[in-house]
Design a protein around this motif. Sequence first.
Motif, short mmCIF file in Angstrom:
data_model
loop_
_atom_site.label_atom_id
_atom_site.label_comp_id
_atom_site.label_asym_id
_atom_site.label_seq_id
_atom_site.Cartn_x
_atom_site.Cartn_y
_atom_site.Cartn_z
N VAL A 8 7.27 5.89 30.98
CA VAL A 8 6.23 5.52 30.01
C VAL A 8 6.84 5.01 28.70
N PRO A 9 7.75 5.77 28.05
CA PRO A 9 8.35 5.24 26.81
C PRO A 9 9.19 3.99 27.05
N ILE A 10 9.85 3.91 28.21
CA ILE A 10 10.64 2.72 28.53
C ILE A 10 9.74 1.50 28.62
N SER A 11 8.57 1.68 29.21
CA SER A 11 7.64 0.55 29.39
C SER A 11 7.18 -0.01 28.05
N PHE A 12 6.86 0.88 27.10
CA PHE A 12 6.40 0.41 25.80
C PHE A 12 7.54 -0.22 25.00
N ASP A 13 8.74 0.31 25.15
CA ASP A 13 9.90 -0.33 24.52
C ASP A 13 10.15 -1.71 25.13
N SER A 14 9.90 -1.84 26.43
CA SER A 14 10.07 -3.13 27.09
C SER A 14 9.10 -4.16 26.52
N GLY A 15 7.89 -3.72 26.19
CA GLY A 15 6.94 -4.62 25.55
C GLY A 15 7.40 -5.03 24.16
N GLY A 16 8.05 -4.10 23.46
CA GLY A 16 8.51 -4.39 22.10
C GLY A 16 9.66 -5.37 22.06
N VAL A 17 10.60 -5.25 22.99
CA VAL A 17 11.78 -6.11 22.94
C VAL A 17 11.48 -7.55 23.31
N THR A 18 10.33 -7.79 23.93
CA THR A 18 9.97 -9.17 24.26
C THR A 18 9.49 -9.94 23.03
N THR A 19 9.36 -9.26 21.91
CA THR A 19 8.98 -9.94 20.67
C THR A 19 10.23 -10.24 19.86
N GLY A 20 11.28 -10.68 20.55
CA GLY A 20 12.55 -10.95 19.90
C GLY A 20 12.62 -12.35 19.32
N PRO A 21 13.76 -12.68 18.71
CA PRO A 21 13.91 -13.95 17.98
C PRO A 21 13.96 -15.18 18.88
N LEU A 22 14.14 -15.01 20.18
CA LEU A 22 14.16 -16.15 21.08
C LEU A 22 12.80 -16.38 21.73
N THR A 23 12.19 -15.29 22.18
CA THR A 23 10.91 -15.40 22.90
C THR A 23 9.77 -15.81 21.99
N VAL A 24 9.68 -15.19 20.82
CA VAL A 24 8.53 -15.42 19.94
C VAL A 24 8.37 -16.88 19.53
N PRO A 25 9.39 -17.50 18.93
CA PRO A 25 9.17 -18.90 18.48
C PRO A 25 8.89 -19.86 19.62
N PHE A 26 9.53 -19.65 20.78
CA PHE A 26 9.33 -20.60 21.88
C PHE A 26 7.93 -20.46 22.47
N ILE A 27 7.49 -19.23 22.74
CA ILE A 27 6.17 -19.03 23.35
C ILE A 27 5.06 -19.42 22.38
N LEU A 28 5.22 -19.09 21.10
CA LEU A 28 4.23 -19.51 20.11
C LEU A 28 4.13 -21.02 20.04
N ALA A 29 5.27 -21.68 20.00
CA ALA A 29 5.27 -23.15 19.94
C ALA A 29 4.63 -23.74 21.19
N LEU A 30 4.90 -23.13 22.35
CA LEU A 30 4.30 -23.59 23.61
C LEU A 30 2.78 -23.49 23.55
N GLY A 31 2.29 -22.35 23.06
CA GLY A 31 0.84 -22.14 22.97
C GLY A 31 0.18 -23.09 21.99
N VAL A 32 0.81 -23.28 20.84
CA VAL A 32 0.26 -24.19 19.84
C VAL A 32 0.23 -25.61 20.39
N GLY A 33 1.27 -26.01 21.13
CA GLY A 33 1.30 -27.35 21.73
C GLY A 33 0.18 -27.55 22.73
N VAL A 34 -0.07 -26.56 23.57
CA VAL A 34 -1.15 -26.65 24.55
C VAL A 34 -2.51 -26.71 23.86
N ALA A 35 -2.73 -25.83 22.89
CA ALA A 35 -4.03 -25.76 22.22
C ALA A 35 -4.32 -27.01 21.40
N SER A 36 -3.30 -27.57 20.76
CA SER A 36 -3.51 -28.73 19.89
C SER A 36 -3.96 -29.95 20.68
#
Length: 230
Positions: free
Chosen positions: A168-196
């Motif tokens: 259980v704690p490992i799972s929630f930590d796994s969710g937290g580490v996906t908000t890292g400096p590589l994943t966040v900007p790329f996925i956000l940019a991908l979503g903004v590109g699709v929505a725009s």
Amino acid sequence: MDSIKETIIEVVYSILPLTVVITILQFTLIWLPTEVFIQFLIGVVLVGLGLVLFLLGVNIGLQPVGEMIGSALSKTKKLWMIVLFGVVLGIVVTIAEPDVRVLSSQIDNVSGGAIPKSVLILSVALGVGIFVGLAMLRIIFNISIVYILITGYGFIFLLAVFTPSTYVPISFDSGGVTTGPLTVPFILALGVGVASVLRGKTASKDGFGLIALASIGPVLSVLLLGVIYG
């Protein structure tokens, strides 16, 4: 040059407070061996240089490419292609995420190999990829993010009942580490590109919320991993 200067200032502001606090503790409470403290200072310098180069790479390359990919996929008007590449890109960017690798290495060491590093990375990546695909569907069909979040966390709490407590704690930590400096900007940019492209630039706000959705995926996948291994 302005971009480099801003990045350097950002990194200094990020690591300076931690450095100051540890330095104060060193000469008041903890008194680490001199060689250890010197290693810490060298590490701070190396981390600072690495972060500057890393963030410059993200700002120069990853963000523009992510938005361009999102725009190009949307212009195809093919639902399956948008969702498929959303899943694939979510998986590969998570595998490359440094935070995920740090977490998997620590868990592998602590568990004595009971939770293999490769299995954890793959399960986290699949969780992110699937929910990035769902996020693409949300943007396309204009689904309220509230419904998806409520449903997702409902499944999380339900699975937590049947999963061994270790996972259980490992799972929630796994969710937290996906908000890292590589994943966040790329996925956000991908979503903004699709929505725009799909609903115009005034609806670019629909590209946000992807990280909230993407972080549900690894929590669910690791909980399922616990059910299987448990």
